[in-house]
Design an enzyme around this catalytic site. Sequence first.
Site, PDB file in Angstrom:
ATOM      1  N   SER A 103      44.165  46.089  40.833  1.00  0.00           N
ATOM      2  CA  SER A 103      43.748  46.818  42.036  1.00  0.00           C
ATOM      3  C   SER A 103      44.719  46.510  43.164  1.00  0.00           C
ATOM      4  O   SER A 103      45.469  45.528  43.106  1.00  0.00           O
ATOM      5  CB  SER A 103      42.339  46.342  42.424  1.00  0.00           C
ATOM      6  OG  SER A 103      41.996  46.746  43.730  1.00  0.00           O
ATOM      7  N   TYR A 118      34.878  41.309  44.111  1.00  0.00           N
ATOM      8  CA  TYR A 118      35.849  42.254  43.550  1.00  0.00           C
ATOM      9  C   TYR A 118      37.275  41.774  43.828  1.00  0.00           C
ATOM     10  O   TYR A 118      38.119  41.747  42.929  1.00  0.00           O
ATOM     11  CB  TYR A 118      35.612  43.638  44.166  1.00  0.00           C
ATOM     12  CG  TYR A 118      36.433  44.746  43.533  1.00  0.00           C
ATOM     13  CD1 TYR A 118      36.034  45.337  42.340  1.00  0.00           C
ATOM     14  CD2 TYR A 118      37.611  45.196  44.121  1.00  0.00           C
ATOM     15  CE1 TYR A 118      36.780  46.352  41.757  1.00  0.00           C
ATOM     16  CE2 TYR A 118      38.359  46.210  43.547  1.00  0.00           C
ATOM     17  CZ  TYR A 118      37.938  46.791  42.366  1.00  0.00           C
ATOM     18  OH  TYR A 118      38.685  47.788  41.788  1.00  0.00           O
TER      19      TYR A 118
END
Length: 252
Positions: free
Chosen positions: A144, A157
């Site tokens: 990410s 996350y």
Amino acid sequence: MSSPFSLHGRRAVVTGANTGIGQGIAVALAAAGAEVLAMGRSSMADTLARIEAAGGTAREVTADLSPPMAAAEVIGRLWDEVGPLDILVNNAGIIRRADAVDFTEADWDAVMDLNLKSAFFAAQALARHALAAERPAKIINVASLLSFQGGIRVASYTASKSGLAGLTRLLACEWAARGINVNAIAPGYVETNNTEALRKDAERASDILKRIPAGRWARPEDMGGAAVFLASNAADYVNGIVLPVDGGWLAR
Ligand code: NAD
């Protein structure tokens, strides 16, 4: 002359392939010639139909990957029952949003278990079999932008994706000389379920769009080319990279 990007004769596991980025990657790998094992807890009917329509081959493998050893167990079973696996895409992932001061242990554990722990043990399972069989393999983790940046309101996350980038480098170092390439793709902002809440927040969505040099959010299929490259012989000497596919976000 066969293309170095061809995946003919390769078998690829893609986790969380029923929708979004996993679906985009599964369809791209199949279009490049791979047989795709679409693994996840939801029906893969839509993905299988898209692959079939593109002339590719795929089958569905049902598994809830939240228990951290589940993916590893299924990979072991597939290797024995279906045959050797050449490519693993660790794509399944979730996100939980809350201010850091309010973040719960449940939201920490759920995200870390799937995004990081399950991905590690899936990679380990594939590597154990590939090394024992002296077969090359390619492992691609879906990282990410939050493997590089902090973000806000997504503590577990960011921790999981930053951890996944580190793990990608560690596994690449351990396995590069033994024929297993481990790399990652870091998608930018992609129109999927994962970003639905962000896209519904008009102010955040507009701020994000203004910062993307490409001038648009990504679509799942934008991730396909990078996945095909990293899964193919063209990437035989590529180890431990986290490849941004972000419309220029990190260049800004
Ligand atoms: P998505 O919600 O559409 O896809 C998530 C996938 O994971 C789905 O296929 C879902 O079924 C699967 N999944 C979730 N929990 C599971 C479980 N317990 N067992 C099995 N499968 C499970 O969102 P997406 O954006 O396509 O996300 C795919 C990956 O891309 C994730 O790892 C996500 O973190 C990452 N990512 C997304 C973006 C983005 O902007 N959308 C950006 C960077 C990284």
